[in-house]
Design an enzyme around this catalytic site. Structure first.
Site, PDB file in Angstrom:
ATOM      1  CB  ALA A 223     -11.998  -7.603  17.430  1.00  0.00           C
ATOM      2  CG  ASP A 224     -15.180  -7.538  23.414  1.00  0.00           C
ATOM      3  OD1 ASP A 224     -16.340  -7.556  23.672  1.00  0.00           O
ATOM      4  OD2 ASP A 224     -14.309  -7.624  24.236  1.00  0.00           O
ATOM      5  CB  THR A 225     -11.552  -3.406  22.966  1.00  0.00           C
ATOM      6  OG1 THR A 225     -11.848  -3.591  21.246  1.00  0.00           O
ATOM      7  CG2 THR A 225      -9.985  -3.019  23.409  1.00  0.00           C
TER       8      THR A 225
END
Lengths: 201, 201
Positions: free
Chosen positions: B72-74
């Site tokens: 994941a990346d935010t």
């Protein structure tokens, strides 16, 4: 002269306790038995009334001295019907079945009672959060109901636990669903917290 | 024949780890250094691309065997501008000043890479959550920036900590703001988790 105000959380809920700790407010817990009397059927008014009764009962227990009492009450509303805590596992299954795949509302009412010397003040408000659930299979509903988690929770679910699997999203304050609208509470209480000279705020 | 699939979280973030634990998915953590390459300026596409690069890098490290890799990346987006992690405290102050009293968007992109025997599959998606902040005084901004909490967080705040004081509400998945869209992730991964025979799901 150094001044010390007591901040009292009038709730035994471990989740409310955690939220108040999270936003950095130092407090003690004091709970009083309340004979709940509700005059309204509107969820926002119901939770405001109940939080007020809890706050008054606890302020009545306090000796002289400056204090801020914080009380809250939470209900779940689905299509105009109020859901409290489920009576048993079968009741939890029914509640979850009615909520699955739909949108419901969570209402938390808060009463702040402030006493400083001769001065007293009160603030009452509620926050509403819409919660959208994914559809759930009968097996998912029964498995969650059997876990025991629903039994002490309005609407038979805890958004902060494993149930997050079934939550598509919300509109409003997340912490309001957990049991205390932390943002609004801080904003409303701020003026009283700041008049405190302990330097904690 | 009893079958065992490895579930790998390709992230060192303690918050993503907690969220995956919260929704009851057993996993191991494996992180690989990635040279991040971004071809888009659109936040939703950026986080999808970056999550894909992280997932591929980790799958490349795994020996033979069945596996589900979750990466994941935010990022935080304000008026079309992407905010990553602040470089230092002064940068955190600037970010918080720009976010205070306004609404911004948090994007988390997720890539799921699934390998079972000869079969491989991939799912990529992102979730967007709108976040509404209360206004903040300069003192509140400086005090929070000085706490050190902003430094490892996109947009310079952690919604799950003391910063909840300043959050009016959100629209979307709360856990997406923390770093992992737990609900969507579970729904998307479910079919692969269920094909597992360990009985954990």
């Amino acid at each position: 002269m150094k001044h010390r105000m007591k901040i009292i959380l009038a709730s035994a809920s471990p989740r409310r306790k955690e939220l108040l700790e999270q936003i950095g407010i130092p407090f003690e817990v004091l709970v009083s038995h309340v004979e709940e009397k509700v005059t309204s059927v509107r969820p926002g008014q119901v939770v405001e009334e109940l939080s007020g009764q809890k706050a008054e009962a606890v302020l009545g227990l306090l000796e002289e001295g400056d204090a801020l009492v914080i009380a809250a009450d939470t209900v779940v509303a689905l299509e105009g019907r109020i859901l409290g805590k489920p009576a048993d596992t079968e009741n939890a299954v029914e509640m979850l079945r009615s909520l699955a795949g739909k949108t419901h509302q969570v209402y938390t009412g808060v009463t702040l009672l402030y006493r400083r010397g001769e001065e007293t003040a009160r603030k009452v408000f509620h926050e509403k959060t819409k919660v959208h659930f994914y559809p759930m299979t009968e097996e998912e509903i029964r498995s969650y109901a059997a876990s025991g988690e629903p039994l002490d929770k309005a609407g038979a679910y805890g958004i902060q636990g494993i149930f997050a699997r079934y939550v598509r999203g919300i509109e409003g304050d997340y912490n309001n669903v957990v049991g205390l609208p932390a943002g609004r509470l801080y904003q409303e209480a701020k003026e009283w917290l700041e008049s405190e000279e302990s330097g904690n705020f």
